[in-house]
Enzyme design. Structure first.
Site, PDB file in Angstrom:
ATOM      1  N   GLY A   1      70.242  27.452  44.489  1.00 45.65           N
ATOM      2  CA  GLY A   1      70.572  26.449  45.496  1.00 45.65           C
ATOM      3  C   GLY A   1      70.777  25.083  44.867  1.00 45.65           C
TER       4      GLY A   1
ATOM      5  CB  SER B   1      70.188  28.365  37.205  1.00 45.50           C
ATOM      6  OG  SER B   1      70.148  29.557  37.970  1.00 45.50           O
ATOM      7  CE  LYS B   2      75.742  23.335  38.670  1.00 45.81           C
ATOM      8  NZ  LYS B   2      77.165  23.053  38.390  1.00 45.81           N
ATOM      9  NE  ARG B   3      69.585  33.319  38.684  1.00 41.03           N
ATOM     10  CZ  ARG B   3      69.487  32.917  37.436  1.00 41.03           C
ATOM     11  NH1 ARG B   3      70.484  32.241  36.883  1.00 41.03           N
ATOM     12  NH2 ARG B   3      68.405  33.161  36.716  1.00 41.03           N
TER      13      ARG B   3
END
Length: 488
Positions: A259, A255-257
């Protein structure tokens, strides 16, 4: 549909940038078709009009071009099964939904949004209660004639088990009582994804459906639709989950967490398309009887087969991607690399007199991404503060006092140098080291610290002096002499 020729498709929803997982699905679909002399279709699934993102279709098609994934049918290409945007195929689906109603495999549902909301509030996990499943035909006809809004729902069998064979995970089974009577046709006349992709895959002759393993438990609903129509089921190829590694080392769904997780984000960060594709190809697949890691697209087509696809989740590792990318960067012709990073270098280091082509040359084999070029030249852009401790170096046996002596003695020689090139400067400092009795390493260390003002640099002392030019190099050396003298 015939199994004589493999036909695959990539059918993204234009709800944002191209996620790495979507790109892997596109790549494996493309490879499966190309490796077997088949056809690859691109179809835009935009039936969820609420979540559409303006410009997303263009991003998707541009990504396919940038990665070299050409397609035989689809937007901008055309073909015999068009149109290839689902919103332009709206009229097709109603006929097939009504055909399912006639076959007893679907039904009209007149439940209002308010009633459905009440159901949800009463039991958020309970799903639809099949309120309209057994309405009498006369009542249905009357409500339709009155223009009452409706959806069409799939009539899932209430008993038994639905199974299908997946090319990667084997037989997958689900009890029918665990499935909901999903909506096939919405009140606005648009089909749901769950219905539209089945109809489109059949009409377009798709033989192999490649997608992420999150759809493993949804697929029984789809095969029931194929069976209800009397259509042959396609082959299903579910890909392993993509995971990401957190800063604490923990593994979770990508996911976006973790990067940059979209292709566009990675390009923006300075990764090369070829490196991204090569790395993603190995996230869930490996060649049989080979330890090869670097592949061109033609080589991937030669090596790809479904028996190399793993069931186990794959971890997207930025360290590994960085290594791949650095190797691809090293293979770029020097002029091409310089052209790609020069805008960054000019923006970061606008001072006149700098030899930026030489700086680009020094960075070429030292960066993991193109974006790192600008991050590595702060010492060029400005004169960093003095770090006195750096002048004490055990390896080169230097002290601040020795470095001060060296700088004072080499400064006049450098000022008199008429050919400010790396080879000339290197010979000059080597000659001075031999004459003075100082180790060459100590001389180079003192000069490099003076001009770079930091211990770790891309390039050695004389290479950096060529980058700075004579005037700036001498100015930095004089500044270092003054600073070191003040600390005596």
């Amino acid at each position: 549909m015939s199994d004589d020729k493999i036909v695959t498709r990539f059918a993204p929803s234009p709800t944002g940038f191209m996620h790495i997982g979507n790109l892997r699905t596109a790549l494996y679909s493309w490879l499966l078709a190309r490796a077997n002399g088949g056809r690859f279709i691109v179809r835009i699934e935009d039936t969820d009009q609420v979540r559409l993102v303006e410009g997303a279709v263009e991003v998707i098609l541009q990504t396919l071009k940038q990665t070299g994934l050409d397609y035989d049918e689809g937007p901008e290409v055309g073909g015999e099964h068009g149109p290839y945007v689902q919103s332009e195929r709206k009229e097709i689906y109603k006929k097939y939904a009504e055909e399912l109603v006639a076959k007893g495999a679907a039904y009209y549902c007149f439940c209002t949004p308010e009633r459905l909301q009440q159901l949800h509030e009463a039991d958020s996990l309970g799903g639809y209660d099949r309120h309209c499943r057994n309405l009498l035909a006369d009542e249905v006809a009357a409500r339709l004639a009155a223009g009452e809004p409706y959806v069409i729902r799939q009539k899932i069998p209430l008993e038994g088990v639905t199974s299908y064979q997946d090319e990667v995970f084997g037989e997958i089974s689900m009890e029918n009582k665990e499935m909901q009577d999903q909506i096939l046709l919405k009140a606005d006349g648009y089909p749901t994804y769950n219905f539209a992709h089945v109809v489109d895959d059949y009409l377009m002759g798709v033989t192999h459906v490649v997608r992420g393993s999150e759809y493993l438990t949804s697929t029984p609903k789809y095969v029931l639709l194929y069976d209800a129509f009397g259509w042959p089921r396609p082959h299903y190829v579910h890909l392993p989950l993509l995971m990401g590694r957190g800063e604490d080392g923990s593994i979770s769904k990508l996911s976006k967490r973790h990067g940059a997780v979209s292709f566009q984000d990675l390009l923006q960060a300075g990764y090369l398309p070829e490196a991204i594709v090569n790395y993603i190809a190995l996230l869930g697949w490996c060649p049989k009887d080979s330890n090869q890691e670097f592949f061109t697209l033609p080589e991937l087509c030669q090596a790809f087969s479904l028996d190399g696809v793993s069931k186990s989740p794959s971890v997207f590792d930025y360290g590994k991607l960085n290594w791949f990318n650095s190797e691809y960067i090293k293979q770029l012709p020097p002029a091409e690399f310089a052209g790609r990073v020069m805008p960054q270098l000019k923006a970061k280091c606008p001072a006149d007199g700098l030899n930026l082509p030489k700086l680009a040359q020094l960075l070429h084999t030292r960066v993991n991404t193109l974006g790192e070029a600008a991050e590595m030249v702060d010492f060029v852009a400005e004169r960093l503060p003095l770090e006195l401790a750096n002048y004490t170096n055990k390896k080169n046996k230097t002290t601040p006092e020795l470095c001060l002596t060296i700088l004072r003695q080499v400064a006049p020689r450098l000022a008199a140098c008429a050919d400010w090139q790396n080879d000339t400067l290197f010979s000059l400092l080597k000659d001075y080291a031999a004459e003075s009795g100082n180790k060459a390493g100590a001389v180079m260390w003192a000069v490099r610290l003076a001009v770079a003002r930091q211990a770790v640099t891309p390039g050695g002392a004389t290479e950096l002096m060529e980058v700075f030019g004579q005037a700036e190099s001498l100015a930095r050396i004089e500044l270092a002499i003054s600073e070191l003298a003040n600390h005596q």
